[in-house]
Structure formats: C-alpha cells, structure tokens
Design a protein around this motif. Structure first.
Motif, PDB file in Angstrom:
ATOM      1  N   GLN A   7      22.230  25.998 -24.520  1.00 52.27           N
ATOM      2  CA  GLN A   7      23.470  26.303 -25.259  1.00 52.27           C
ATOM      3  C   GLN A   7      24.075  27.666 -24.919  1.00 52.27           C
ATOM      4  O   GLN A   7      25.088  28.051 -25.491  1.00 52.27           O
ATOM      5  N   ARG A   8      23.451  28.400 -24.006  1.00 52.41           N
ATOM      6  CA  ARG A   8      23.866  29.788 -23.807  1.00 52.41           C
ATOM      7  C   ARG A   8      25.312  29.929 -23.336  1.00 52.41           C
ATOM      8  O   ARG A   8      26.068  30.723 -23.907  1.00 52.41           O
ATOM      9  N   GLU A   9      25.705  29.174 -22.310  1.00 48.44           N
ATOM     10  CA  GLU A   9      27.090  29.313 -21.818  1.00 48.44           C
ATOM     11  C   GLU A   9      28.102  28.934 -22.907  1.00 48.44           C
ATOM     12  O   GLU A   9      29.111  29.617 -23.091  1.00 48.44           O
ATOM     13  N   THR A  10      27.814  27.846 -23.619  1.00 48.52           N
ATOM     14  CA  THR A  10      28.730  27.387 -24.672  1.00 48.52           C
ATOM     15  C   THR A  10      28.892  28.434 -25.763  1.00 48.52           C
ATOM     16  O   THR A  10      30.016  28.685 -26.235  1.00 48.52           O
ATOM     17  N   ASN A  20      22.649  33.009 -11.817  1.00 50.11           N
ATOM     18  CA  ASN A  20      22.843  32.129 -10.662  1.00 50.11           C
ATOM     19  C   ASN A  20      24.317  31.756 -10.534  1.00 50.11           C
ATOM     20  O   ASN A  20      25.111  31.959 -11.451  1.00 50.11           O
ATOM     21  N   ASP A  21      24.680  31.217  -9.374  1.00 49.76           N
ATOM     22  CA  ASP A  21      26.086  30.953  -9.070  1.00 49.76           C
ATOM     23  C   ASP A  21      26.702  29.910  -9.996  1.00 49.76           C
ATOM     24  O   ASP A  21      27.873  30.023 -10.373  1.00 49.76           O
ATOM     25  N   GLU A  46      30.067  30.548 -12.860  1.00 53.37           N
ATOM     26  CA  GLU A  46      31.354  29.842 -12.931  1.00 53.37           C
ATOM     27  C   GLU A  46      31.894  29.859 -14.360  1.00 53.37           C
ATOM     28  O   GLU A  46      33.097  29.759 -14.576  1.00 53.37           O
ATOM     29  N   LYS A  47      30.993  30.003 -15.353  1.00 54.64           N
ATOM     30  CA  LYS A  47      31.390  29.925 -16.758  1.00 54.64           C
ATOM     31  C   LYS A  47      31.317  31.263 -17.490  1.00 54.64           C
ATOM     32  O   LYS A  47      32.067  31.491 -18.437  1.00 54.64           O
ATOM     33  N   LYS A  93      31.195  37.145 -21.830  1.00 54.26           N
ATOM     34  CA  LYS A  93      32.368  36.309 -21.584  1.00 54.26           C
ATOM     35  C   LYS A  93      32.928  36.514 -20.172  1.00 54.26           C
ATOM     36  O   LYS A  93      32.947  37.635 -19.657  1.00 54.26           O
ATOM     37  N   LYS A  94      33.372  35.442 -19.576  1.00 58.01           N
ATOM     38  CA  LYS A  94      33.927  35.452 -18.228  1.00 58.01           C
ATOM     39  C   LYS A  94      35.120  36.404 -18.138  1.00 58.01           C
ATOM     40  O   LYS A  94      35.988  36.430 -19.016  1.00 58.01           O
TER      41      LYS A  94
END
Length: 278
Positions: A94-97, A114-115, A119-120, A231-232
């Motif tokens: 759930q980390r990216e979300t 990692n790549d 992206e997120k 955050k991105k």
C-alpha cells in the motif's frame, strides 16, 4: 417533469454527500505537501509496525527501530518534534497508494528504491544500503556464507526476492519457504532450519529480540537501497530530506541509531551510503 428533475438533483446531492463521507472514513489525506504540514508543526510518517529493530509498535504504544530513528531525525530537521509525529502503518503493498493519496507525508519502511516505484513516487536517500544475508544459531560454525549452503535447510518467505535468489543462484541449498519470517525463526530456533535469509538489517532485528541465540553470518550477497518515499515531483521536500540524511550521517547520529537498534547480534555497522540527488 419538474418534479422528476428535482428528485434527480436531490438524489445527486445525497450521493455526493455520501461519497464525501466514505472518502473521509477511508482515511483519505489532504492536498498539503510535507513541508506545508511541517510548517504547521506536524507530520504523518509511514513505518512498518512489525519489524523488530527497524519499525516496531511496542506493547506500550511507543515506536522503536532504526527507521523510526531516521524518521524522527528527518522530522526534527524539518522543524517537527517527535511528539508531533503521527506514525501510520504502511504495509508494503500500500505504500505508493498512501503517498499518492496524501495519507502520509513520507515513508521510512525498508522501502527499496527501484525504477518501477519511481514512476509513482519520489525517493530521498538512500539512507541505508541493505544486502541479503544469513541468520544462523549462535553456535553454528558450518555456515560462513552463501557458498557453504550445500545440503543446508534455508528458510525464507514464499514468493520473496530472497527466496527466489537462493533458488536461482544457490540450488545446492534445500530451500524451505514459509508464510512469515516468524515461522522461519521458529524453525531455526528448534533446529528444523539451518539458516534464515532476507535483508541483513531485518535479520538483525529478529536476532536483537533474543540476544545470544542467533548471529548474522555477515556476508551480504545482494544490494537493496532503502529510500524515504514521498510525493512525486516534490523536489523541495526531497532536497530537504536528503539534507537531513546527510546531516544524520555526518554528525554520528546515523551510526548511533544502528548500534542502538541491533545490540548483541553480530551486526556490523557498514559504511554509510552516498545520497543520490538525481
């Protein structure tokens, strides 16, 4: 027709209100950035709650571990005191979300850079470079590294990268896979398992729970760069967090936090990483 339209408008308003209520109940975050919240004197930081020595929620409700110490240091450099940090559990899947939804300001939770993840989300760091290692019983003298695993029963978690690595690169080992590392540890303690394998700091955390019972072999054979997820495209926050990581390394706090988190395990503090400001 006018009555029907009024009904439709009313139903739509109720639906919108219900949606807003559900969103709030699900713990959705707000739009403020990490630095906005820091200026208000508070931060929400994602950690693991179940990794001894790294991120652990103790029975008295406090938090301990190396990741927790890193989070507190970074928060302090951003102007936020430890008591103003809200720690939130962030399961790996759930980390990216949770970052994207603003449920946490940043995450310090054995979060490998990692790549695909980049992206997120963005990463500051790395703040630690981990490597796959082996944990054995304290009296074991047979296992000195991955090349001495022929015929040995080696345990890791089903589907994990460490398990796949043993299966692919050390087929002479007898790989056993369980659902959790705790089950591997039980097998190791009871003698059904000869060695347990995953990242060195995770192993050291388990060993720290029973000083003198286990030891790290100390021969890492992979590389995992742990970063602080945020955050991105939040370049300003990433820069400030990178500054904090470098300061923690420079003033000795980084080494002290590692020594404090893994006493009596044979864990040797490695050379600190070089922060990547890509």
């Amino acid at each position: 027709m006018r009555i029907n339209r009024a009904v439709r408008v009313g139903v739509g308003a109720v639906a919108l209100a219900l949606a807003a209520t559900v969103t709030a109940a699900c713990g959705g975050g707000d739009e403020g950035s990490a630095l906005d919240h820091a200026k208000e004197g508070k931060l929400t930081v994602g950690i693991k709650f179940d990794q001894p020595g790294l991120g652990l929620r103790n029975t008295d409700g406090t938090y301990s571990g190396f990741d927790v110490e890193v989070a507190k240091y970074v928060a302090d450099k951003l102007g936020v005191k430890p008591e103003a940090i809200t720690f939130k559990e962030t399961p790996s899947a759930q980390r990216e979300t949770m970052i994207e939804n603003g449920q946490v300001d940043f995450i310090v939770a054995t979060y490998s850079i990692n790549d695909k993840r980049k992206e997120k989300v963005d990463f500051a760091g790395p703040y630690y470079v981990a490597g796959q290692d082996l944990l054995v019983r304290a009296d074991n003298t047979d296992i000195t590294g991955p090349d001495s695993l022929a015929g040995k029963k080696v345990c890791s978690v089903k589907g994990s990268t460490p398990a796949q690595n043993i299966e692919k690169n050390y087929p002479q080992a007898q790989l056993q896979t369980y659902d959790t590392y705790s089950l591997c540890l039980e097998g190791l303690r009871g003698g059904a398992i000869d060695a347990m394998t995953t990242d060195d700091v995770i192993l050291a955390g388990y060993a720290a729970q029973a000083p003198g019972t286990y030891k790290l072999v100390g021969k890492t054979f992979t590389t995992e760069n742990y970063g602080i997820g945020l955050k991105k495209d939040d370049t300003e926050a990433r820069t400030k967090i990178n500054d904090a990581i470098e300061a923690m390394i420079a003033d000795g706090s980084w080494k002290a936090a590692l020594e404090k988190s893994f006493p009596g395990t044979g864990f040797k503090v490695p050379e600190p990483p070089k922060v990547d400001r890509y």
